[in-house]
Design a protein around this motif. Structure first.
Motif, mmCIF file in Angstrom:
data_model
loop_
_atom_site.group_PDB
_atom_site.id
_atom_site.type_symbol
_atom_site.label_atom_id
_atom_site.label_comp_id
_atom_site.label_asym_id
_atom_site.label_seq_id
_atom_site.Cartn_x
_atom_site.Cartn_y
_atom_site.Cartn_z
ATOM 1 N N ALA A 151 0.752 -1.554 -0.300
ATOM 2 C CA ALA A 151 -0.113 0.195 0.343
ATOM 3 C C ALA A 151 1.018 1.446 -0.254
ATOM 4 C CB ALA A 151 -0.887 -0.034 0.931
ATOM 5 N N GLY A 152 1.919 0.645 0.781
ATOM 6 C CA GLY A 152 2.929 2.326 0.747
ATOM 7 C C GLY A 152 3.358 2.757 -0.686
ATOM 8 N N VAL A 153 3.968 2.241 -1.313
ATOM 9 C CA VAL A 153 4.316 2.007 -2.775
ATOM 10 C C VAL A 153 3.698 2.513 -3.545
ATOM 11 C CG1 VAL A 153 4.508 0.610 -4.604
ATOM 12 C CG2 VAL A 153 5.828 0.472 -2.744
ATOM 13 N N LEU A 154 1.808 1.871 -3.505
ATOM 14 C CA LEU A 154 1.203 2.365 -4.322
ATOM 15 C C LEU A 154 0.203 4.182 -3.643
ATOM 16 C CD1 LEU A 154 -1.618 -0.892 -4.012
ATOM 17 C CD2 LEU A 154 0.144 0.128 -6.063
ATOM 18 N N GLU A 155 0.882 4.251 -2.522
ATOM 19 C CA GLU A 155 0.410 5.926 -2.161
ATOM 20 C C GLU A 155 1.236 6.628 -3.071
ATOM 21 O OE1 GLU A 155 -0.243 5.184 2.186
ATOM 22 O OE2 GLU A 155 -1.937 5.051 1.844
ATOM 23 N N SER A 156 2.626 6.657 -2.955
ATOM 24 C CA SER A 156 3.549 6.786 -2.762
ATOM 25 C C SER A 156 3.198 7.427 -4.743
ATOM 26 C CB SER A 156 4.459 6.528 -3.283
ATOM 27 O OG SER A 156 4.844 5.253 -3.826
ATOM 28 N N VAL A 160 -3.740 8.300 -7.188
ATOM 29 C CA VAL A 160 -3.245 6.962 -7.253
ATOM 30 C C VAL A 160 -3.799 7.283 -5.288
ATOM 31 C CG1 VAL A 160 -3.394 4.541 -5.962
ATOM 32 C CG2 VAL A 160 -2.226 5.838 -7.750
ATOM 33 N N LYS A 161 -5.811 7.020 -5.029
ATOM 34 C CA LYS A 161 -6.073 7.057 -3.677
ATOM 35 C C LYS A 161 -6.061 5.254 -2.866
ATOM 36 C CE LYS A 161 -7.937 8.382 0.259
ATOM 37 N NZ LYS A 161 -7.076 9.152 1.363
ATOM 38 N N VAL A 162 -5.511 5.289 -2.097
ATOM 39 C CA VAL A 162 -5.868 3.782 -1.193
ATOM 40 C C VAL A 162 -7.070 4.415 -0.057
ATOM 41 C CG1 VAL A 162 -4.587 2.483 -0.275
ATOM 42 C CG2 VAL A 162 -3.531 3.591 -2.292
ATOM 43 N N VAL A 163 -7.802 3.227 -0.040
ATOM 44 C CA VAL A 163 -8.761 3.468 1.053
ATOM 45 C C VAL A 163 -8.168 1.750 1.517
ATOM 46 C CG1 VAL A 163 -11.028 3.611 1.455
ATOM 47 C CG2 VAL A 163 -9.647 4.422 -0.356
ATOM 48 N N GLY A 446 8.893 3.954 -3.191
ATOM 49 C CA GLY A 446 7.795 4.060 -2.415
ATOM 50 C C GLY A 446 7.999 3.088 -1.145
ATOM 51 N N GLN A 447 8.465 2.197 -1.243
ATOM 52 C CA GLN A 447 9.128 1.089 0.454
ATOM 53 C C GLN A 447 10.276 1.575 0.757
ATOM 54 O OE1 GLN A 447 10.242 -2.995 -1.051
ATOM 55 N NE2 GLN A 447 7.980 -3.231 -1.729
ATOM 56 N N SER A 448 10.978 3.059 0.135
ATOM 57 C CA SER A 448 12.479 3.538 1.153
ATOM 58 C C SER A 448 11.678 4.332 1.136
ATOM 59 C CB SER A 448 12.980 4.053 0.052
ATOM 60 O OG SER A 448 13.755 5.243 0.769
#
Length: 516
Positions: A151-156, A160-163, A446-448
């Motif tokens: 999810a952290g990668v996707l949020e970066s 993209v909006k993560v819910v 994103g993971q960093s």
């Protein structure tokens, strides 16, 4: 007469010389210009390479990453095998795309999904749709997709909006309008696919408000094993396709094509599968029913899973989902059209492991009676029973008989008849994205960022009480309250009690007389 002959001869000779000079000039001028252009390009000046103006590996909607990102080492993960590629700019024409166009002729498109998949599936799906013009993504995540490293990668990723599916979100959705109506009630309190269908509908209901707040013009629900194919558009663009839809049309149906895998060892469907079975809506009736038995190959239906496509809807007042495959409107009967060339490419059962992964998600007994509680389609029921009762060798044999298209003569026959078709564009785009290093750079950055901000346990705790999710839910409920007050209950066109549209199989041979 003799005295005039020299004069005439001299005049003709002068005219011939003039024409020769003109022809020489017309020949020499293009050669001189070509030589000049070659000389300037050889020296590196004059003719500028437009690609050189942009930073390497830039992607539509992506901001320039920090220079230190290049030094990041990609953490080991399950998706490395699929997503790792070379860092060479094999897909350079993606650099610097901005999608900043006139909204009237290039509508903003939002795609919403509910997913528990990992990055190896979500990233190719997401960036492919960025290429075809999707501006905004609403990802309702749980399971693997909700883990901090995913999810952290996707949020970066911009746009993209993560819910997260938190307890608060479920409480808010339990008070939504859907729960007080009857059109979805037939799917409540049932396991597996029925439960997923209800979650998708609830998430779609919330996504309408979020898409409107984001300024989107169109919204579409897709699963992460589905890709939009903008066939028939002047460009390979979903924005261009929807821009050509008449203004009085509220919803657009994309018939689905089903993947037809030719091997049993597929690892990355989006870049390995190019053959698809066409939808009934895109075939002559005589061809469809005439080739039905050969195209079915002993399976319960023409498609192994659903065949009623997906739809896109204009973001407007009183819009609501009508199950995961359709949209509707509380205040009117929407004007809906079906596209003649565009489609949703459905990559279903493309990997042998899909048999066991579907089995592991559902806690039903492997009996003909009990699987009806879990699955809406016959093939899903059969696959669940096989995966629950057969040995690995038996499962592989069944998969090759029912799913894999390894009869080349039959494939060629159905390709000639138009039942099967080859579509290479998604494969080329995803392969190009991978080779350009887009996926690996996004994962690393994103993971960093996630690891640098907060420890994983603390990050998990924050997700459970994310104030942003709560605010969205409150806005959702408030917006729905306004909609309820504005609805004309006496409208003759209103049919909100009609049952939601489930995943449906294509017509069978028993239906042939109804379609002629």
């Amino acid at each position: 007469m003799p005295a005039q002959a020299p004069s005439g001869s001299g005049s003709g000779g002068g005219g011939g010389a003039a024409w020769r000079h003109l022809l020489l000039l017309l020949t020499a001028l293009p050669l001189a210009l070509a030589f000049l252009a070659f000389a300037l390009q050889w020296r590196g000046g004059g003719v500028e390479d437009p690609v050189a103006r942009w930073p390497p590996h830039a992607f539509p909607g992506m901001k320039a990453s920090h220079s230190a990102a290049a030094d990041l080492r990609l953490p080991s993960s399950a998706c490395d095998e699929v997503l790792v590629g070379s860092s060479s700019p094999a897909f350079p024409y993606l650099r610097g795309w901005s999608f900043q166009f006139d909204a009237a002729h290039n509508p903003k498109v939002c795609v919403q999904t509910s997913t528990s998949a990992g990055l190896e599936q979500i990233l190719p799906w997401l960036f492919y749709h960025k290429v075809v013009g999707v501006a905004h993504f609403l990802l309702f995540v749980e399971g693997k997709a909700a883990k901090p490293g995913v999810a952290g990668v996707l949020e970066s990723i911009p746009g993209v909006k993560v819910v997260y599916r938190t307890k608060e979100l479920e409480e808010q959705q339990a008070r939504s309008r859907i729960w007080n109506e009857t059109w979805l009630a037939g799917f409540f309190y049932k396991p597996c696919n029925y439960e997923l269908f209800v979650k998708q509908s609830l998430n779609m209901e919330m996504a309408i408000v979020m898409a409107r707040d984001a300024g989107m013009d169109w919204i579409m629900h897709l699963d992460t094993d589905e890709l939009l194919y903008p066939g028939g558009a002047a460009e390979y663009s979903i924005r261009r396709l929807l821009a050509d839809v008449p203004g009085d049309v509220d919803m657009v149906i994309f018939p689905n094509y089903e993947s037809s895998v030719e091997r049993d060892d597929i690892k990355d469907p989006f870049s390995e599968v190019s053959m698809f079975k066409k939808n009934y809506d895109h075939l002559p009736k005589d061809t469809y029913f005439g080739m039905y038995k050969e195209a079915t190959r002993g399976n319960p239906n023409y498609f192994i899973t659903y065949g009623n496509g997906k739809s896109a809807a204009r973001v407007q007042d009183h819009l609501r989902p009508n199950g995961a495959h359709r949209w509707h409107n509380y205040a009117k009967s929407p004007n809906e059209i079906k596209l003649e060339e565009a489609a949703v490419l459905h990559y279903t059962y493309t990997k042998f492991s899909d048999l066991t992964s579907r089995r592991d998600r559902c806690g039903c007994k492997p009996t003909k009676q009990d699987v009806k509680r879990c699955f809406m389609l016959d093939f899903d029921r059969q696959a669940f029973i096989i995966a629950s009762t057969a040995s690995e060798e038996e499962m592989l044999r069944w998969y090759n008989e029912r799913v894999v298209w390894n009869d080349r003569q039959l494939n060629l026959k159905l390709l000639r008849k138009g039942v099967l078709t080859r579509i290479y564009a998604p494969m080329a785009i995803v392969q190009g994205l991978r080779e350009s290093g887009v996926f690996t750079k996004v994962i690393a950055a994103g993971q960093s960022a996630v690891n640098g901000k907060v420890p994983l346990k603390q990050h998990d705790a924050q997700n459970k009480t994310d104030p942003k999710t709560t605010d969205i839910s409150r806005k959702f409920i408030k917006a729905n309250s306004r909609k309820i007050l504005n609805i004309i209950e006496e409208s003759a066109n209103m049919d909100s009690d009609a049952s939601a549209v489930p995943p449906l199989s294509p017509p069978s041979l028993d239906d042939e007389h109804e379609f002629h």
